[in-house]
Scaffold this motif. Structure first.
Motif, PDB file in Angstrom:
ATOM      1  N   ASN A  47       0.935  -1.209   0.039  1.00 52.74           N
ATOM      2  CA  ASN A  47       0.177   0.077  -0.048  1.00 52.74           C
ATOM      3  C   ASN A  47       0.777   1.106  -0.100  1.00 52.74           C
ATOM      4  O   ASN A  47       1.777   1.509   0.946  1.00 52.74           O
ATOM      5  N   ASN A  48       0.646   2.004  -0.900  1.00 53.10           N
ATOM      6  CA  ASN A  48       1.350   3.145  -1.102  1.00 53.10           C
ATOM      7  C   ASN A  48       0.415   4.350  -0.395  1.00 53.10           C
ATOM      8  O   ASN A  48      -0.598   4.827  -0.978  1.00 53.10           O
ATOM      9  N   LEU A  49       0.849   4.853   0.579  1.00 53.58           N
ATOM     10  CA  LEU A  49       0.227   5.754   1.450  1.00 53.58           C
ATOM     11  C   LEU A  49       0.214   7.353   1.011  1.00 53.58           C
ATOM     12  O   LEU A  49       1.635   7.619   1.269  1.00 53.58           O
ATOM     13  N   LYS A  50      -0.427   8.238   0.678  1.00 54.71           N
ATOM     14  CA  LYS A  50      -0.254   9.727   0.744  1.00 54.71           C
ATOM     15  C   LYS A  50      -1.399  10.347   1.406  1.00 54.71           C
ATOM     16  O   LYS A  50      -2.354  10.204   1.269  1.00 54.71           O
ATOM     17  N   VAL A  51      -0.664  11.342   2.098  1.00 51.26           N
ATOM     18  CA  VAL A  51      -1.744  12.281   2.866  1.00 51.26           C
ATOM     19  C   VAL A  51      -1.176  13.530   3.205  1.00 51.26           C
ATOM     20  O   VAL A  51       0.141  13.623   3.712  1.00 51.26           O
ATOM     21  N   VAL A  52      -2.131  14.352   3.413  1.00 55.38           N
ATOM     22  CA  VAL A  52      -1.643  15.857   3.948  1.00 55.38           C
ATOM     23  C   VAL A  52      -2.101  16.150   5.365  1.00 55.38           C
ATOM     24  O   VAL A  52      -3.423  15.636   5.791  1.00 55.38           O
ATOM     25  N   ILE A  53      -1.089  16.130   6.238  1.00 56.86           N
ATOM     26  CA  ILE A  53      -1.583  16.629   7.604  1.00 56.86           C
ATOM     27  C   ILE A  53      -1.692  18.008   8.089  1.00 56.86           C
ATOM     28  O   ILE A  53      -0.770  18.889   7.609  1.00 56.86           O
ATOM     29  N   ASN A  54      -2.831  18.417   8.346  1.00 61.39           N
ATOM     30  CA  ASN A  54      -3.276  19.925   8.528  1.00 61.39           C
ATOM     31  C   ASN A  54      -3.428  20.175  10.035  1.00 61.39           C
ATOM     32  O   ASN A  54      -4.114  19.492  10.491  1.00 61.39           O
TER      33      ASN A  54
END
Length: 238
Positions: A47-54
């Motif tokens: 699994n390639n996870l991409k996320v923006v943490i705000n």
């Protein structure tokens, strides 16, 4: 499978000390806390996870580190800062039914305010996920202060310091205004090193010259504002 994950979620909620998303939680100045976000993943492929943490208000809280939990294993997740509010996280995770994104954070200041930590632009193998968020209420520790400001040194290098060259300081400051740096010894003899003007709150860095005639020994480097500050030990070796 959904019912199984829901049961696991309830068990985790009852017995874990971590804070789960979608809960509003009371925190105090200088608290460190963990917030956990759960995501369903594919158990058959990597699994390639991409996320923006705000962070809705970075003057109140900073992130210390992030980690991913999967299949009873744990990996550190490297964050890259995008702007004042956002961090990118991208990591490859072995096949797993679900993963937990755990953010270890620290409260820096508070004025009886609410702030949110959110996951946005979530994708796993190019599949999009709904955003998730958690809300916190920061309470001041001293009711007599309308706003408890907090300035903290986060890193000093080189340490030990040879006395030659520049001493580099990284610090967090949540005010706009003057910040003073002082050096004092175990007898509380103090030497003011420098005053800097901060035009924006947030993480800062500065390089300082130290008196070349200072003796070897254990000292304390202090950062001060008109509200408060903190200090860290430093060793000077000649």
């Amino acid at each position: 499978m959904k019912f199984k994950l829901y049961i696991l979620f309830l068990i985790f909620n009852c017995f874990s000390n971590n804070l789960l998303s979608n809960e509003r939680t009371l925190v105090n100045i200088s608290d460190t806390f963990e917030i956990t976000f759960w995501l369903n993943t594919d158990s058959l492929v990597e699994n390639n996870l991409k996320v923006v943490i705000n962070f809705s208000n970075p003057t109140l809280v900073r992130i210390l580190n992030a980690k991913i939990i999967y299949n009873n294993s744990e990996i550190e997740a490297e964050l890259s800062k995008v702007n004042y509010y956002d961090y990118n996280l991208e990591v490859n995770i072995p096949p797993s039914d679900s993963i937990a994104i755990i953010l270890n954070s620290e409260v820096l200041a508070g004025n009886d305010s609410i702030f949110d930590i959110s996951l946005t632009n979530i994708s796993i193998n190019d599949s999009q996920y709904n955003p998730q968020s958690a809300s916190y209420f920061v309470k001041t520790l001293n009711n007599e202060l309308p706003y408890l400001r907090f300035t903290k040194i986060t890193n000093v290098y080189p340490n030990p310091f040879s006395g030659n060259g520049l001493l580099n300081i990284e610090y967090y400051n949540d005010i706009i205004g003057e910040v003073e740096f002082h050096l004092f010894d175990y007898l509380s003899r103090t030497e003011k090193i420098k005053t800097v003007q901060n035009n924006t709150p947030g993480f800062q860095s500065v390089s300082l010259e130290i008196n070349p005639y200072i003796l070897s020994g254990l000292y304390y480097l202090e950062v001060r504002t008109k509200f408060r500050g903190n200090f860290v030990p430093i060793i000077i070796i000649k």
